[in-house]
Design a protein around this motif. Structure first.
Motif, short mmCIF file in Angstrom:
data_model
loop_
_atom_site.label_atom_id
_atom_site.label_comp_id
_atom_site.label_asym_id
_atom_site.label_seq_id
_atom_site.Cartn_x
_atom_site.Cartn_y
_atom_site.Cartn_z
N TYR A 68 1.00 -1.37 0.02
CA TYR A 68 -0.17 -0.04 0.06
C TYR A 68 0.82 1.37 -0.23
CZ TYR A 68 -4.69 -2.31 1.24
OH TYR A 68 -5.70 -2.96 1.03
N LEU A 100 -11.62 6.68 -9.54
CA LEU A 100 -10.53 6.96 -8.80
C LEU A 100 -9.60 5.95 -8.14
CD1 LEU A 100 -10.84 8.97 -5.59
CD2 LEU A 100 -12.52 7.35 -6.49
N ARG A 112 -9.39 12.57 -6.29
CA ARG A 112 -9.54 12.32 -4.93
C ARG A 112 -9.67 13.88 -4.03
NH1 ARG A 112 -8.51 8.28 -0.70
NH2 ARG A 112 -7.89 9.54 1.20
N LEU A 119 -16.61 15.69 0.56
CA LEU A 119 -17.03 14.92 1.66
C LEU A 119 -16.66 15.41 3.22
CD1 LEU A 119 -16.39 11.33 0.64
CD2 LEU A 119 -18.56 12.20 0.94
N PHE A 254 -19.24 5.35 -8.69
CA PHE A 254 -18.46 4.70 -7.78
C PHE A 254 -18.61 5.24 -6.24
CE2 PHE A 254 -14.72 4.64 -5.29
CZ PHE A 254 -14.49 3.22 -5.31
N LEU A 266 -20.97 -4.34 7.03
CA LEU A 266 -20.29 -3.98 8.13
C LEU A 266 -21.30 -4.30 9.12
CD1 LEU A 266 -18.95 -2.42 10.66
CD2 LEU A 266 -19.57 -0.39 9.57
N LEU A 310 -14.95 -4.29 11.88
CA LEU A 310 -14.39 -4.21 10.46
C LEU A 310 -13.13 -5.14 10.53
CD1 LEU A 310 -14.92 -0.46 10.13
CD2 LEU A 310 -15.68 -2.20 8.41
N ASN A 316 -14.62 -5.74 2.97
CA ASN A 316 -14.08 -5.97 1.69
C ASN A 316 -12.90 -6.80 2.10
OD1 ASN A 316 -12.65 -5.68 -0.49
ND2 ASN A 316 -12.71 -3.37 -0.76
N ARG A 321 -3.43 -4.94 -6.82
CA ARG A 321 -2.15 -3.79 -7.29
C ARG A 321 -1.46 -4.90 -8.45
NH1 ARG A 321 -4.75 -1.11 -4.52
NH2 ARG A 321 -4.33 0.43 -3.01
N ILE A 344 -7.09 -8.61 2.64
CA ILE A 344 -7.05 -7.91 3.94
C ILE A 344 -7.77 -8.63 5.19
CG2 ILE A 344 -8.98 -6.15 4.68
CD1 ILE A 344 -8.60 -4.55 1.98
N ALA A 371 -9.16 -3.01 7.03
CA ALA A 371 -10.34 -2.77 6.27
C ALA A 371 -10.78 -1.63 5.34
CB ALA A 371 -11.52 -3.07 7.44
N GLN A 378 -6.44 5.04 0.58
CA GLN A 378 -7.58 4.67 1.70
C GLN A 378 -8.92 5.05 1.80
OE1 GLN A 378 -6.57 6.49 5.85
NE2 GLN A 378 -6.64 4.09 6.61
C1 HEM Z 1 -17.60 -0.15 5.97
C2 HEM Z 1 -17.52 0.36 4.91
C3 HEM Z 1 -16.53 0.65 3.83
C4 HEM Z 1 -15.22 -0.24 3.65
C5 HEM Z 1 -14.82 -1.49 4.30
C6 HEM Z 1 -14.73 0.37 2.57
C7 HEM Z 1 -13.38 0.01 2.19
C8 HEM Z 1 -12.48 0.55 1.37
C9 HEM Z 1 -11.17 0.26 0.82
C10 HEM Z 1 -10.53 -1.03 1.33
C11 HEM Z 1 -10.85 1.18 -0.13
C12 HEM Z 1 -9.55 1.06 -0.73
C13 HEM Z 1 -9.25 0.32 -2.08
C14 HEM Z 1 -8.07 0.08 -2.40
O1 HEM Z 1 -7.01 0.72 -1.87
O2 HEM Z 1 -7.80 -0.51 -3.67
C15 HEM Z 1 -11.87 2.03 -0.09
C16 HEM Z 1 -11.74 3.12 -1.10
C17 HEM Z 1 -12.80 3.89 -1.12
N1 HEM Z 1 -14.12 4.20 -0.52
FE1 HEM Z 1 -14.72 3.04 0.96
N2 HEM Z 1 -15.37 1.57 2.13
C18 HEM Z 1 -16.43 1.66 2.87
C19 HEM Z 1 -17.40 2.58 2.87
C20 HEM Z 1 -17.48 3.75 1.97
C21 HEM Z 1 -18.52 4.93 1.90
C22 HEM Z 1 -19.51 5.01 2.78
C23 HEM Z 1 -17.90 5.63 0.90
C24 HEM Z 1 -18.62 6.91 0.06
C25 HEM Z 1 -19.01 7.87 0.82
C26 HEM Z 1 -16.58 5.31 0.38
C27 HEM Z 1 -15.92 5.78 -0.71
C28 HEM Z 1 -14.82 5.32 -1.07
C29 HEM Z 1 -13.95 5.97 -2.19
C30 HEM Z 1 -14.33 7.21 -2.68
C31 HEM Z 1 -12.59 5.27 -2.22
C32 HEM Z 1 -11.53 5.50 -3.22
C33 HEM Z 1 -10.33 6.37 -2.49
C34 HEM Z 1 -9.09 6.40 -3.38
O3 HEM Z 1 -8.97 5.60 -4.30
O4 HEM Z 1 -8.54 7.27 -3.32
N3 HEM Z 1 -16.27 3.99 1.07
N4 HEM Z 1 -12.94 1.61 0.41
#
Ligand code: HEM
Length: 428
Positions: A68, A100, A112, A119, A254, A266, A310, A316, A321, A344, A371, A378
């Motif tokens: 990461y 993204l 981002r 947000l 997305f 969750l 979590l 997830n 990568r 994870i 998580a 992140q």
């Molecule tokens: C329990 C709930 C959630 C879990 C476990 C979770 C998990 C994750 C993980 C593991 C990633 C990273 C993916 C990577 O590195 O390849 C990620 C990215 C992201 N998540 Fe969440 N997510 C959750 C809820 C949410 C919510 C509620 C939103 C929206 C408001 C959200 C928006 C995003 C966005 C926009 C990214 C991309 C960030 C980036 O690439 O910079 N997620 N999420």
């Protein structure tokens, strides 16, 4: 009744056999009920496992963090993998390769910045009263029926409304959001049937058509950018962070998807896990009944609990990568182009970092679980996810401390998104 399979520890010979035969594309049916013994066998014997298809499967916390951290070597750009999987130029290809999460800087940085700027704490705090009202309404319905399905009647009913509120999607138009989201994210599974793929392709087309109309309306009649994330994303374009129309639409899809199934899982995983851990359930119920529901003193212990859920059952379980150059991880040399799966779910049970990792301990401190991923990608929605988790789980337990499952819960049967489809329960 046992909700989750608890398997006895494996013998050394069996663990070696399991690690040596592990193939993400050919998982045994009992893997889905309880993948953790398999993850432990891998973590201890083949933590950087060469898979039959030439990719690599990582299970140690330290190795995931190293990957990461090194975003310059380990790319998130999925064009190489997704072109043969979905067909270059297909709706699923366009969607996933424009989001993204599946891009590297500079596109990732630009999108981002805009999303994080939208947000805001304020935008998230604004969602809280609506969230409380929604949760209490769902609990009233459950009380009236004497129970229901933890997933359908509760866990899954929350994120769709909250993300809909975040982007101010009109209530009457929210019906198809969850189905689109499940189909589009479901198409990320390691193995995909032709039907799943066709549904995913159709869902991207329908979702982007819908959003194109919504964005056009919002351009004509902007909302208040202090409260409306969609207006803020649109206006960000004017503030120099210009996104193309496709970037705007695909990243809105997305955001709407990212917070659905993950947050449903969750909440659902937490309420099912509490059935397996009655001591933790009592502790948490005692905590939430001791305080008034909105008492700010509840926030820190409920946040610890949500983070432990979590860690323990990560919604997830897998990330990916691609190595842009030859490199070394955990003492193993990976070639340029190596496709890496970050497990994870395994890293979050790594005894090198977590004491007694297979025990659910809702008061666990210094919980550095992965998580939400780690590093530049992140999770952008983690504050919102934690807020939803605290309110949903805390208020559910306060109202129904004695809820019980009335039949074994039914798993989604997916390796990447870990959760249940149904979990029938009663409150009386
Ligand atoms: C329990 C709930 C959630 C879990 C476990 C979770 C998990 C994750 C993980 C593991 C990633 C990273 C993916 C990577 O590195 O390849 C990620 C990215 C992201 N998540 Fe969440 N997510 C959750 C809820 C949410 C919510 C509620 C939103 C929206 C408001 C959200 C928006 C995003 C966005 C926009 C990214 C991309 C960030 C980036 O690439 O910079 N997620 N999420």
């Amino acid at each position: 009744m046992t909700a989750l399979a608890i398997t006895p520890p494996m013998t050394e010979a069996r663990a070696r056999e399991v690690a040596a035969g592990f193939d993400l594309r050919a998982l045994p049916p009992d893997f889905y009920a309880n993948p953790y013994p398999v993850y432990a066998a891998l973590r201890e014997r083949e933590p950087v496992r060469a898979m039959p298809d030439g990719s690599w499967f990582l299970t140690r916390h330290a190795d995931l963090v190293a990957v990461y951290r090194d975003a310059a070597c380990f790319s998130s750009d999925k064009k190489v993998e997704f072109a043969p999987k979905y067909g270059a130029g297909s709706p699923l290809f366009e969607h996933h390769t424009t989001s993204l999460v599946f891009n590297d800087p500079p596109l990732h940085t630009r999108v981002r910045k805009l999303i994080m700027g939208a947000l805001t704490r304020r935008a998230i705090a604004d969602l809280e009263p609506g969230l409380v009202q929604l949760v209490e309404g769902l609990l009233d319905g459950i009380e009236a029926k004497g129970g229901g399905d933890l997933i359908e009647d509760f866990a899954a009913a929350i994120p769709v409304e909250i993300i809909g509120n975040l982007l101010d999607v009109p209530h009457a138009e929210r019906g198809p959001l969850r189905g689109w989201s499940l189909a589009i994210l479901g198409a990320l599974e390691p193995r995909l049937s032709p039907e799943q793929e066709a549904l995913g392709q159709r869902s991207v087309r329908e979702f982007t058509d819908y959003l194109r109309r919504l964005v056009a309306q919002r351009r004509r009649r902007p909302g208040d950018p202090e409260h409306d994330v969609l207006t803020r994303l649109i206006q960000g374009e004017a503030a120099g962070e210009r996104l193309s129309e496709s970037e705007l639409l695909q990243n809105c899809v997305f955001i709407l998807n990212a917070g659905h199934e993950t947050t449903t899982n969750l909440i659902g995983n937490a309420l099912v896990a509490l059935q397996e851990w009655p001591g933790e359930r009592e502790r948490l119920s005692a905590l939430v009944t001791r305080h008034a529901p909105g008492d700010p003193a509840l926030e820190p212990p409920l946040t610890l609990a949500v983070d432990e859920f979590l860690r323990f059952e990560s919604s997830n379980q897998l990330g990916n990568r691609r190595a842009l150059r030859a490199c070394e991880v955990g003492g193993v040399s990976l070639p340029e182009g190596a496709l890496v799966t970050l497990c994870i779910g395994a890293a979050n049970r790594d005894p090198a970092l977590f004491d007694d990792p297979d025990t659910l301990n809702l008061a666990r401190e210094d919980n550095r679980h992965l998580a939400f991923g780690f590093g530049i990608h992140q999770c952008a929605g983690l504050s919102l996810a934690r807020l939803e988790g605290r309110i949903a789980i805390g208020r559910f337990l306060r109202r129904f401390p004695d809820y019980r499952l009335t039949a074994p819960p039914e798993r989604g049967g997916r390796a990447r998104f870990r959760g249940f489809l149904h979990a029938p329960f009663a409150v009386r």
